[in-house]
Design an enzyme around this catalytic site. Structure first.
Site, short mmCIF file in Angstrom:
data_model
loop_
_atom_site.label_atom_id
_atom_site.label_comp_id
_atom_site.label_asym_id
_atom_site.label_seq_id
_atom_site.Cartn_x
_atom_site.Cartn_y
_atom_site.Cartn_z
N CYS A 121 -0.22 6.13 10.52
CA CYS A 121 1.06 5.38 10.71
C CYS A 121 1.02 4.00 11.68
O CYS A 121 0.27 4.21 12.42
CB CYS A 121 2.11 6.07 11.67
N GLU A 173 0.75 -1.23 0.09
CA GLU A 173 0.07 0.03 0.02
C GLU A 173 0.81 1.32 -0.08
O GLU A 173 1.96 1.31 0.43
CB GLU A 173 -0.85 0.18 1.18
#
Ligand code: SF4
Length: 343
Positions: A332, A96
């Site tokens: 994150c 991704e």
């Protein structure tokens, strides 16, 4: 990836490598730069899209090479404008990248591996295991094939750059070279848990920024969350950063994911000040995003701002990073290719 089988993909190659390949098939090596312009700057998928190279040359190219570029398989758009793209490779390795717009700054966070074998506790990628390394071309593809004008690239997606360093260094050359994407060297950042031999290579062979993922300034506590501390201590990377700090243009940062009651105490703050004072290494304080595997929660905004304030007033550069793309699991530590949520 590419338009036919048994052909050499060109994405990921340098100008010299491309020119040498052209010479091997008796094509004027001077077409190399133009070819890479179409691949890296225009993001073409097939050679017939090129309009300034003779057709007979293009037909030889098509027989021997592919561009090596491919479309994302799917995308998910966040309410804050962040977009998470899913890619796959010819071998079926899912990975991704995340596009993060912020004013005039358009950042793409790319993956360097499908999964990761570092096993960091607070990271969804690490909890899902490792499926394989990505090539330099597959790294670059995550920038080239996006429909955005990218100004900054961060290698902070899936995987540990230090565990795929040859391909990472090749990709950094393509991202920054004038014959490649020509993104400024200071606009490209590599994030690592501190694989010392790889950090040395990044420092010696590239001019990109480096971020060390810290979690805790106490080695025993860091080891609990980041198993690689047993092999490569964070102190080794910090020492290397200090040594190379004379290159003032280059930015060295410590990423500090803040978890309530775990690593946001006075003791942690004092130790951070002690190890970083006078080094020029900055601290980026990040909110923790729960990945489902634990019961931890992020430090609150007030605690993070206080940490930042006290670091700054003691002479350590610090900032608090805004959370982006949390609603689409693109923040994150949340990347884990292969979910079912797609557009
Ligand atoms: S934090 Fe980075 S190195 Fe650690 S498991 Fe996640 S992707 Fe791998």
């Amino acid at each position: 990836m590419g338009e036919s089988v048994n052909v050499v993909p060109l994405a990921g190659l340098s100008l010299t490598e491309t020119e040498e390949l052209l010479a091997q098939i008796k094509i004027d090596r001077r077409y190399g730069r133009r070819l890479l312009y179409w691949i890296y700057k225009k993001g073409i998928r097939i050679f017939s899209e090129i309009n300034d190279i003779p057709k007979e040359v293009l037909s030889v190219l098509s027989a021997c090479f592919s561009t090596g570029l491919s479309e994302p398989v799917s995308k998910v758009v966040s309410s804050d404008g962040t977009v998470r793209y899913l890619f796959t490779t010819e071998k079926g390795l899912l990975h991704e990248s995340v596009y993060i717009p912020e004013g005039r700054r358009e950042t793409v966070c790319i993956s360097v591996q499908s999964g990761c074998r570092m096993g960091c506790r607070f990271c969804a990628t690490g909890q899902n295991g490792w499926r394989g390394n990505l090539t330099a071309g597959e790294l670059v593809n995550q920038v080239v094939r996006l429909p955005h004008k990218v100004t900054h690239v961060v290698l902070m997606g899936m995987g540990e750059p230090g565990d795929n360093i040859d391909e990472v260094i090749k990709a950094l050359r393509v991202l920054t070279a004038d014959w490649g994407l020509a993104i400024g060297k200071r606009r490209v950042t590599v994030s690592t848990v501190g694989v010392t031999p790889a950090v040395k290579r990044l420092l010696e062979e590239t001019e990109c920024n480096i971020t060390l993922s810290l979690y805790s300034p106490f080695p025993a506590e860091r080891l609990e969350a980041i198993p690689s501390e047993a092999v490569w201590t964070y102190m080794e990377t910090l020492d290397l950063m200090k040594k190379y700090m004379a290159d003032r243009d280059r930015r060295f940062t410590v990423a500090y994911v803040m978890i309530k009651g775990k690593n946001d105490t006075e003791k942690h703050l004092e130790e951070l000040k002690r190890i970083l004072s006078g080094t020029g290494v900055r601290v980026n304080l990040l909110p923790y995003h729960r990945t489902g595997a634990d019961s931890y929660c992020s430090s609150d905004r007030e605690t993070m701002m206080r940490f930042k304030h006290l670091l700054v007033t003691s002479g350590v550069g610090a900032s608090v990073r805004k959370s982006r793309g949390e609603d689409i699991e693109a923040a994150c530590g949340m990347l884990a290719a292969g979910r079912t949520k797609k557009s």
